[in-house]
Design an enzyme around this catalytic site. Structure first.
Site, PDB file in Angstrom:
ATOM      1  N   LYS A  98     -23.820  35.377  20.124  1.00 29.11           N
ATOM      2  CA  LYS A  98     -22.593  36.086  20.458  1.00 29.11           C
ATOM      3  C   LYS A  98     -22.026  36.674  19.172  1.00 29.11           C
ATOM      4  CE  LYS A  98     -20.835  33.977  24.687  1.00 29.11           C
ATOM      5  NZ  LYS A  98     -22.104  33.391  25.132  1.00 29.11           N
ATOM      6  N   ASP A 132     -25.768  38.569  23.330  1.00 30.75           N
ATOM      7  CA  ASP A 132     -24.977  38.361  24.538  1.00 30.75           C
ATOM      8  C   ASP A 132     -23.851  39.380  24.608  1.00 30.75           C
ATOM      9  OD1 ASP A 132     -26.418  36.190  25.449  1.00 30.75           O
ATOM     10  OD2 ASP A 132     -25.109  34.702  24.515  1.00 30.75           O
ATOM     11  N   ARG A 183     -31.071  42.043  29.173  1.00 25.86           N
ATOM     12  CA  ARG A 183     -30.785  40.964  30.115  1.00 25.86           C
ATOM     13  C   ARG A 183     -29.711  41.513  31.042  1.00 25.86           C
ATOM     14  NH1 ARG A 183     -27.962  36.569  27.242  1.00 25.86           N
ATOM     15  NH2 ARG A 183     -29.971  35.560  26.824  1.00 25.86           N
ATOM     16  N   ARG A 288     -19.215  27.948  33.495  1.00 22.62           N
ATOM     17  CA  ARG A 288     -20.154  27.445  34.480  1.00 22.62           C
ATOM     18  C   ARG A 288     -19.420  26.800  35.648  1.00 22.62           C
ATOM     19  NH1 ARG A 288     -22.056  29.731  30.998  1.00 22.62           N
ATOM     20  NH2 ARG A 288     -21.554  31.310  32.533  1.00 22.62           N
TER      21      ARG A 288
END
Length: 306
Positions: A98, A132, A183, A288
């Site tokens: 990141k 990311d 991604r 998450r």
């Protein structure tokens, strides 16, 4: 999870009392399901176990929103240590980073210099670094750094893009000259409706759209989703278009849909598992929880056992 419930979870996650409690007890209460540990050696061990099942990995030292040059410099050194540990251990893994962990919020050129050092090491060791994507306010700066890195190290760096942002398809068009590896994912940050699709169906539809677009362009495509509708749509499309397995992979998170990961490998697809580790794991963990109610139930069950 509904957008309202998701926002509640993310807001609670920012509470200092909650943060202190979870940082102290979270790994023992169940966060270790999603985080490989606090040390690099723990993460390498987890990758070896995945490799034994035919699953490759991407390692990530968790951390973000750094405003201290010393901390960003240490994050840079740790990223290089990860690449060296991958090389020394022989595991099948690459690296995710990141940019805010490496100084993006401090100074653009400082962050770019850190990234040049990291991707240069990846080039030296014949490895790969995935950048990311963070919240929408970071997209322009992230893309600018990606372009500079890609032009110098064309084989060693890729980017993550998020389908919930309206701008993503145009970003893909603007970067097409680089023949990038992406991604492609839905996205996991709180965003206003002015910049992101508020409805899940629109996010899902856009993800399928940009997956097909990138595959059609002939570029390497990492499909990052646990949604079987997204996975099945991708499988059907690569079969329909006779797209070779060497042009795509499925990516999933450590501790989530492990059986599905193994099933995809058995079907002949390449699968990469995102393996996070480190002491600064709570922001990742809270996202998450926000994504799936089942994750919250898992933690609550462990809490009640204590």
């Amino acid at each position: 999870m509904s957008n309202v419930a998701r926002k509640v979870v993310l807001t609670v996650a920012e509470n200092k009392l909650v943060t202190n409690f979870v940082n102290k007890y979270g790994l023992t209460l169940g966060a270790s399901r999603f985080v490989a540990g606090e040390k690099l050696k723990d993460a390498i061990k987890a990758v070896k176990q995945l490799n034994a099942k035919g699953i490759c990995a991407t390692l990530d030292n968790l951390g973000e929103s750094c405003h201290d040059e010393r901390v960003a410099a240490e994050g840079t050194r740790e990223a290089i240590r990860i690449l060296e540990a991958i090389n020394e251990s022989g595991v099948d893994s690459n690296l995710s980073v990141k940019l805010t962990q490496l100084g993006l919020d401090i100074d653009h050129n400082f962050c770019l210099g850190n990234m040049m050092e990291i991707v240069g090491k990846a080039n030296e060791l014949s490895n790969f670094v995935r950048i990311d994507m963070e919240d929408s306010s970071k997209v322009d700066a992230t893309i600018a750094i990606f372009r500079a890195l890609k032009e110098k190290y064309p084989q060693n760096v890729g980017l993550a893009l998020q389908s919930y942002l309206y701008r993503t398809e145009k970003d893909m068009d603007d970067l097409a000259d680089l023949k990038p590896s992406y991604r492609l994912m839905k996205g996991a940050y709180k965003e206003p409706k002015e910049v992101a699709f508020p409805k899940k169906k629109d996010v899902d539809d856009n993800l399928i759209k940009i997956i097909k677009k990138h595959l059609d362009a002939g570029f390497y495509t990492a499909v990052a989703s646990h949604d079987e509708n997204i996975i099945n749509a991708t499988k059907a499309y690569v079969k329909e278009k006779n797209i070779p397995t060497s042009q795509y992979e499925f990516q999933m998170l450590y501790g989530i849909c492990s059986n599905l990961q193994e099933q995809l490998v058995k079907e002949g697809h390449k699968v990469r598992c995102y393996v996070p580790y480190g002491t600064d794991w709570y922001p990742y963990f809270s996202r998450r929880l926000a994504e799936r109610p089942a994750n919250i139930l898992f933690i609550l069950k462990n809490l009640l056992k204590k």
